[in-house]
Design an enzyme around this catalytic site. Structure first.
Site, PDB file in Angstrom:
ATOM      1  N   LYS A  71      10.330  -1.205  -0.068  1.00 34.23           N
ATOM      2  CA  LYS A  71       8.748  -1.045  -0.062  1.00 34.23           C
ATOM      3  C   LYS A  71       8.218  -0.850   1.376  1.00 34.23           C
ATOM      4  O   LYS A  71       7.032  -0.221   1.547  1.00 34.23           O
ATOM      5  CB  LYS A  71       8.105  -2.681  -0.412  1.00 34.23           C
ATOM      6  CG  LYS A  71       8.349  -2.818  -2.073  1.00 34.23           C
ATOM      7  CD  LYS A  71       7.645  -4.078  -2.350  1.00 34.23           C
ATOM      8  CE  LYS A  71       7.718  -4.298  -3.846  1.00 34.23           C
ATOM      9  NZ  LYS A  71       6.951  -5.724  -4.258  1.00 34.23           N
ATOM     10  N   ASP A 107       0.128  -5.075  -5.659  1.00 30.43           N
ATOM     11  CA  ASP A 107       0.765  -6.405  -5.922  1.00 30.43           C
ATOM     12  C   ASP A 107      -0.507  -7.116  -5.683  1.00 30.43           C
ATOM     13  O   ASP A 107      -0.495  -8.331  -6.486  1.00 30.43           O
ATOM     14  CB  ASP A 107       1.762  -6.734  -4.971  1.00 30.43           C
ATOM     15  CG  ASP A 107       3.328  -6.119  -5.298  1.00 30.43           C
ATOM     16  OD1 ASP A 107       3.310  -6.048  -6.561  1.00 30.43           O
ATOM     17  OD2 ASP A 107       3.998  -5.795  -4.676  1.00 30.43           O
TER      18      ASP A 107
END
Ligand code: ATR
Length: 282
Positions: A71, A107
Protein backbone atom coordinates in the site's frame (compact mmCIF):
# COMPACT_ATOMS: atom_id res chain seq x y z
CA UNK A 1 -19.47 -16.02 -16.90
CA UNK A 2 -18.56 -15.45 -20.53
CA UNK A 3 -15.09 -14.07 -21.16
CA UNK A 4 -14.66 -12.51 -24.59
CA UNK A 5 -12.16 -10.27 -26.34
CA UNK A 6 -14.01 -7.28 -24.90
CA UNK A 7 -13.84 -8.34 -21.25
CA UNK A 8 -12.08 -5.83 -18.99
CA UNK A 9 -9.48 -7.02 -16.48
CA UNK A 10 -9.26 -5.90 -12.86
CA UNK A 11 -7.38 -7.45 -9.95
CA UNK A 12 -5.62 -7.21 -6.63
CA UNK A 13 -1.88 -6.99 -5.89
CA UNK A 14 -0.80 -8.61 -2.63
CA UNK A 15 1.93 -10.80 -1.17
CA UNK A 16 0.48 -13.15 -0.12
CA UNK A 17 -2.84 -12.70 -1.87
CA UNK A 18 -4.43 -16.16 -1.45
CA UNK A 19 -6.46 -15.09 1.60
CA UNK A 20 -8.02 -12.09 -0.15
CA UNK A 21 -11.81 -11.93 -0.33
CA UNK A 22 -11.78 -9.11 -2.88
CA UNK A 23 -11.91 -11.37 -5.99
CA UNK A 24 -15.11 -12.94 -4.67
CA UNK A 25 -16.68 -9.63 -3.71
CA UNK A 26 -15.77 -7.67 -6.85
CA UNK A 27 -16.65 -10.52 -9.21
CA UNK A 28 -20.08 -10.76 -7.61
CA UNK A 29 -20.52 -7.00 -8.04
CA UNK A 30 -19.52 -7.05 -11.74
CA UNK A 31 -21.82 -9.98 -12.44
CA UNK A 32 -24.74 -8.45 -10.58
CA UNK A 33 -24.40 -5.18 -12.53
CA UNK A 34 -23.93 -6.96 -15.88
CA UNK A 35 -20.47 -5.47 -16.34
CA UNK A 36 -18.22 -7.41 -18.73
CA UNK A 37 -15.17 -7.68 -16.45
CA UNK A 38 -13.07 -10.16 -14.50
CA UNK A 39 -11.22 -9.56 -11.24
CA UNK A 40 -8.22 -11.75 -10.49
CA UNK A 41 -5.59 -12.16 -7.76
CA UNK A 42 -2.01 -11.14 -8.64
CA UNK A 43 0.64 -12.44 -6.25
CA UNK A 44 3.26 -9.72 -6.66
CA UNK A 45 6.45 -9.88 -4.58
CA UNK A 46 7.93 -6.64 -3.24
CA UNK A 47 10.80 -6.94 -5.76
CA UNK A 48 8.35 -7.26 -8.64
CA UNK A 49 6.05 -4.42 -7.61
CA UNK A 50 7.53 -1.79 -9.88
CA UNK A 51 7.26 -4.08 -12.92
CA UNK A 52 3.78 -5.09 -11.78
CA UNK A 53 2.59 -1.48 -11.79
CA UNK A 54 4.16 -0.92 -15.22
CA UNK A 55 2.34 -4.08 -16.28
CA UNK A 56 -1.01 -2.50 -15.48
CA UNK A 57 -0.35 0.04 -18.22
CA UNK A 58 1.25 -2.46 -20.60
CA UNK A 59 -1.60 -4.95 -20.30
CA UNK A 60 -4.38 -2.36 -20.07
CA UNK A 61 -5.61 -3.68 -16.74
CA UNK A 62 -8.40 -1.24 -15.85
CA UNK A 63 -7.94 -1.14 -12.12
CA UNK A 64 -6.43 -2.88 -9.14
CA UNK A 65 -6.77 -3.05 -5.41
CA UNK A 66 -3.58 -3.08 -3.40
CA UNK A 67 -3.08 -4.91 -0.14
CA UNK A 68 -0.29 -5.80 2.28
CA UNK A 69 2.64 -5.13 1.91
CA UNK A 70 2.34 -2.81 -1.09
CA UNK A 71 0.00 0.00 0.00
CA UNK A 72 2.78 2.49 0.81
CA UNK A 73 5.17 1.72 -2.05
CA UNK A 74 2.47 1.97 -4.72
CA UNK A 75 2.07 5.67 -3.86
CA UNK A 76 5.50 6.30 -5.42
CA UNK A 77 4.70 4.33 -8.55
CA UNK A 78 1.44 5.88 -9.76
CA UNK A 79 1.03 9.17 -11.66
CA UNK A 80 -1.45 10.88 -9.34
CA UNK A 81 -2.78 10.41 -5.81
CA UNK A 82 -6.16 11.29 -4.32
CA UNK A 83 -6.14 13.59 -1.30
CA UNK A 84 -6.78 10.68 1.10
CA UNK A 85 -4.06 8.46 -0.41
CA UNK A 86 -1.58 11.31 -0.30
CA UNK A 87 -2.35 12.21 3.32
CA UNK A 88 -2.18 8.59 4.51
CA UNK A 89 0.79 7.65 2.33
CA UNK A 90 -1.16 4.52 1.42
CA UNK A 91 -3.04 3.45 -1.72
CA UNK A 92 -5.51 0.57 -1.81
CA UNK A 93 -7.12 1.28 -5.20
CA UNK A 94 -5.60 2.22 -8.57
CA UNK A 95 -7.56 3.35 -11.61
CA UNK A 96 -6.01 3.16 -15.08
CA UNK A 97 -7.38 5.83 -17.42
CA UNK A 98 -5.73 5.44 -20.84
CA UNK A 99 -2.36 4.69 -19.28
CA UNK A 100 -2.58 7.30 -16.53
CA UNK A 101 -2.65 5.74 -13.06
CA UNK A 102 -4.31 7.37 -10.05
CA UNK A 103 -3.97 5.95 -6.53
CA UNK A 104 -6.87 6.21 -4.10
CA UNK A 105 -7.41 5.18 -0.50
CA UNK A 106 -10.95 3.95 0.12
CA UNK A 107 -10.33 2.54 3.62
CA UNK A 108 -11.06 5.80 5.46
CA UNK A 109 -14.26 6.59 3.57
CA UNK A 110 -15.24 2.91 3.75
CA UNK A 111 -14.94 3.00 7.53
CA UNK A 112 -17.10 6.14 7.79
CA UNK A 113 -19.76 4.66 5.50
CA UNK A 114 -19.85 1.48 7.59
CA UNK A 115 -20.64 3.56 10.69
CA UNK A 116 -23.19 5.76 8.94
CA UNK A 117 -24.93 2.64 7.66
CA UNK A 118 -25.37 1.61 11.31
CA UNK A 119 -26.74 5.04 12.16
CA UNK A 120 -23.58 6.32 13.84
CA UNK A 121 -22.38 9.81 12.99
CA UNK A 122 -18.99 10.69 14.49
CA UNK A 123 -19.48 14.45 14.34
CA UNK A 124 -18.80 16.11 17.71
CA UNK A 125 -18.06 12.75 19.36
CA UNK A 126 -15.35 11.85 21.88
CA UNK A 127 -13.56 8.83 20.45
CA UNK A 128 -11.06 6.40 21.95
CA UNK A 129 -9.07 4.43 19.38
CA UNK A 130 -6.71 1.54 20.07
CA UNK A 131 -3.80 0.92 17.70
CA UNK A 132 -1.21 2.80 15.69
CA UNK A 133 -0.69 0.65 12.61
CA UNK A 134 -1.74 1.23 9.02
CA UNK A 135 -5.38 0.56 9.83
CA UNK A 136 -5.30 3.06 12.71
CA UNK A 137 -4.05 5.77 10.37
CA UNK A 138 -6.95 5.32 7.96
CA UNK A 139 -9.55 4.93 10.71
CA UNK A 140 -8.23 7.84 12.78
CA UNK A 141 -8.14 10.05 9.69
CA UNK A 142 -11.73 9.05 8.89
CA UNK A 143 -12.90 9.85 12.41
CA UNK A 144 -11.34 13.31 12.27
CA UNK A 145 -12.63 13.92 8.75
CA UNK A 146 -16.06 12.94 10.00
CA UNK A 147 -15.83 15.66 12.64
CA UNK A 148 -14.89 13.81 15.87
CA UNK A 149 -14.39 16.37 18.66
CA UNK A 150 -11.38 14.57 20.09
CA UNK A 151 -9.46 11.40 19.25
CA UNK A 152 -7.72 9.66 22.15
CA UNK A 153 -5.18 7.32 20.56
CA UNK A 154 -3.87 4.49 22.72
CA UNK A 155 -1.11 2.10 21.64
CA UNK A 156 1.14 -0.47 23.30
CA UNK A 157 4.20 0.95 21.52
CA UNK A 158 4.03 4.58 22.60
CA UNK A 159 6.57 5.75 20.00
CA UNK A 160 4.27 4.55 17.22
CA UNK A 161 1.33 6.24 18.92
CA UNK A 162 3.25 9.52 18.88
CA UNK A 163 4.14 9.17 15.20
CA UNK A 164 0.56 8.46 14.12
CA UNK A 165 -0.69 11.16 16.50
CA UNK A 166 1.60 13.69 14.87
CA UNK A 167 0.27 12.86 11.42
CA UNK A 168 -3.39 12.82 12.46
CA UNK A 169 -3.18 16.03 14.47
CA UNK A 170 -2.94 17.86 11.12
CA UNK A 171 -6.61 16.95 10.76
CA UNK A 172 -7.98 17.50 14.24
CA UNK A 173 -7.67 17.19 17.98
CA UNK A 174 -5.57 14.10 18.85
CA UNK A 175 -4.14 13.02 22.22
CA UNK A 176 -1.84 9.99 22.54
CA UNK A 177 -1.30 7.52 25.39
CA UNK A 178 0.61 4.31 26.04
CA UNK A 179 -1.55 1.23 26.69
CA UNK A 180 -1.47 1.09 30.49
CA UNK A 181 -3.87 -0.11 33.12
CA UNK A 182 -6.32 2.57 34.26
CA UNK A 183 -5.50 5.03 31.42
CA UNK A 184 -7.56 3.10 28.90
CA UNK A 185 -10.35 2.40 31.39
CA UNK A 186 -10.85 6.01 32.42
CA UNK A 187 -10.85 7.22 28.81
CA UNK A 188 -13.27 4.49 27.72
CA UNK A 189 -15.67 5.33 30.56
CA UNK A 190 -15.99 8.86 29.19
CA UNK A 191 -16.09 7.99 25.45
CA UNK A 192 -18.98 8.20 22.99
CA UNK A 193 -17.26 5.80 20.59
CA UNK A 194 -14.54 3.18 21.17
CA UNK A 195 -12.70 1.72 18.20
CA UNK A 196 -10.24 -1.19 18.08
CA UNK A 197 -7.86 -1.17 15.12
CA UNK A 198 -5.34 -3.59 16.67
CA UNK A 199 -5.21 -7.28 15.91
CA UNK A 200 -6.17 -8.11 19.51
CA UNK A 201 -9.27 -10.32 19.49
CA UNK A 202 -8.55 -12.06 16.21
CA UNK A 203 -7.17 -15.20 17.83
CA UNK A 204 -8.46 -17.18 20.73
CA UNK A 205 -6.36 -16.59 23.83
CA UNK A 206 -5.48 -13.00 22.88
CA UNK A 207 -5.10 -10.72 25.90
CA UNK A 208 -7.77 -8.11 26.68
CA UNK A 209 -6.95 -4.56 25.59
CA UNK A 210 -8.40 -3.20 28.85
CA UNK A 211 -10.99 -4.12 31.47
CA UNK A 212 -14.09 -4.38 29.28
CA UNK A 213 -16.42 -4.18 32.28
CA UNK A 214 -16.02 -0.36 32.35
CA UNK A 215 -17.81 0.06 29.00
CA UNK A 216 -21.10 1.91 29.37
CA UNK A 217 -24.26 0.95 27.51
CA UNK A 218 -24.52 4.27 25.65
CA UNK A 219 -21.10 3.87 24.03
CA UNK A 220 -20.84 2.71 20.41
CA UNK A 221 -18.13 0.05 20.21
CA UNK A 222 -16.42 -0.68 16.90
CA UNK A 223 -13.89 -3.38 16.03
CA UNK A 224 -12.41 -3.46 12.56
CA UNK A 225 -11.87 -7.22 12.94
CA UNK A 226 -14.53 -9.16 11.02
CA UNK A 227 -13.44 -12.70 11.82
CA UNK A 228 -14.61 -13.65 14.41
CA UNK A 229 -17.72 -11.52 13.86
CA UNK A 230 -17.90 -10.79 17.59
CA UNK A 231 -14.52 -10.29 19.22
CA UNK A 232 -14.33 -10.50 23.04
CA UNK A 233 -14.47 -6.67 23.06
CA UNK A 234 -17.67 -6.60 20.99
CA UNK A 235 -19.17 -9.46 23.00
CA UNK A 236 -18.58 -7.62 26.27
CA UNK A 237 -19.97 -4.39 24.80
CA UNK A 238 -23.04 -6.14 23.46
CA UNK A 239 -23.73 -7.62 26.89
CA UNK A 240 -23.69 -4.07 28.25
CA UNK A 241 -26.34 -3.10 25.70
CA UNK A 242 -24.00 -1.13 23.44
CA UNK A 243 -24.44 -0.71 19.73
CA UNK A 244 -21.58 -2.76 18.24
CA UNK A 245 -20.10 -2.64 14.74
CA UNK A 246 -17.56 -5.13 13.39
CA UNK A 247 -15.17 -4.73 10.46
CA UNK A 248 -17.27 -6.41 7.78
CA UNK A 249 -18.93 -3.14 6.82
CA UNK A 250 -15.57 -1.46 6.36
CA UNK A 251 -14.38 -4.33 4.14
CA UNK A 252 -17.55 -4.14 2.05
CA UNK A 253 -17.55 -0.36 1.72
CA UNK A 254 -13.86 0.04 0.87
CA UNK A 255 -14.57 -2.41 -1.96
CA UNK A 256 -17.80 -0.67 -2.94
CA UNK A 257 -16.04 2.69 -3.23
CA UNK A 258 -13.28 1.11 -5.36
CA UNK A 259 -15.99 -0.36 -7.63
CA UNK A 260 -17.58 3.08 -7.96
CA UNK A 261 -14.23 4.72 -8.78
CA UNK A 262 -13.60 2.18 -11.56
CA UNK A 263 -17.06 1.91 -13.07
CA UNK A 264 -18.83 5.16 -12.19
CA UNK A 265 -21.78 2.99 -11.13
CA UNK A 266 -23.34 2.59 -7.70
CA UNK A 267 -21.99 -0.56 -6.08
CA UNK A 268 -24.38 -3.38 -5.16
CA UNK A 269 -23.41 -3.22 -1.50
CA UNK A 270 -25.88 -5.86 -0.33
CA UNK A 271 -24.70 -8.39 -2.92
CA UNK A 272 -21.08 -7.74 -1.96
CA UNK A 273 -21.82 -8.15 1.75
CA UNK A 274 -23.77 -11.36 1.18
CA UNK A 275 -20.95 -13.17 -0.64
CA UNK A 276 -18.52 -12.16 2.08
CA UNK A 277 -20.84 -13.34 4.85
CA UNK A 278 -21.27 -16.68 3.11
CA UNK A 279 -17.52 -17.10 2.63
CA UNK A 280 -16.63 -16.05 6.17
CA UNK A 281 -19.42 -17.33 8.34
CA UNK A 282 -21.09 -19.98 6.16
P1 ATR B 1 -2.36 -2.90 10.52
O1 ATR B 1 -1.67 -2.43 9.29
O2 ATR B 1 -3.45 -3.91 10.28
O3 ATR B 1 -2.82 -1.78 11.37
P2 ATR B 1 0.01 -3.31 12.12
O4 ATR B 1 0.64 -2.12 11.49
O5 ATR B 1 0.83 -4.55 12.30
O6 ATR B 1 -1.29 -3.77 11.34
O7 ATR B 1 -0.57 -2.84 13.55
C1 ATR B 1 -1.03 -3.76 14.48
C2 ATR B 1 -1.57 -2.99 15.70
O8 ATR B 1 -2.02 -3.95 16.66
C3 ATR B 1 -0.53 -2.13 16.41
O9 ATR B 1 -1.14 -1.01 16.95
C4 ATR B 1 -0.04 -3.09 17.51
O10 ATR B 1 0.54 -2.44 18.62
P3 ATR B 1 2.13 -2.10 18.66
O11 ATR B 1 2.30 -0.91 17.77
O12 ATR B 1 2.38 -1.83 20.08
O13 ATR B 1 2.83 -3.34 18.15
C5 ATR B 1 -1.35 -3.72 17.91
N1 ATR B 1 -1.19 -4.98 18.65
C6 ATR B 1 -0.90 -6.21 18.14
N2 ATR B 1 -0.85 -7.13 19.13
C7 ATR B 1 -1.11 -6.47 20.31
C8 ATR B 1 -1.22 -6.85 21.68
N3 ATR B 1 -1.04 -8.13 22.07
N4 ATR B 1 -1.53 -5.90 22.60
C9 ATR B 1 -1.71 -4.62 22.23
N5 ATR B 1 -1.63 -4.19 20.94
C10 ATR B 1 -1.33 -5.09 19.99
Amino acid sequence: MKITGKTSVYGIFGFPVKHSLSPLMQTAAFQHCGIDAVYVPFEVSPEALKDGIKGIKALNVKGINVTVPHKEKVCELVDYLSEDAEFLGATNTVKNENGVLTGYNTDAEGFLRSLLEEGTNVEGKKVVMFGAGGAARAVGYALLKGGAKVLHLINRNFQRAKEVGELLSKRGNVLVYPLKENTAESLVEDADIVVNTTSVGMKEGDPKLFDYSVIKGETVVVDIIYNPPLTPLLKAAKEKGCKVVNGLGMLVHQGAIAFEIWTGKKAPVDVMRKVLEEALYG
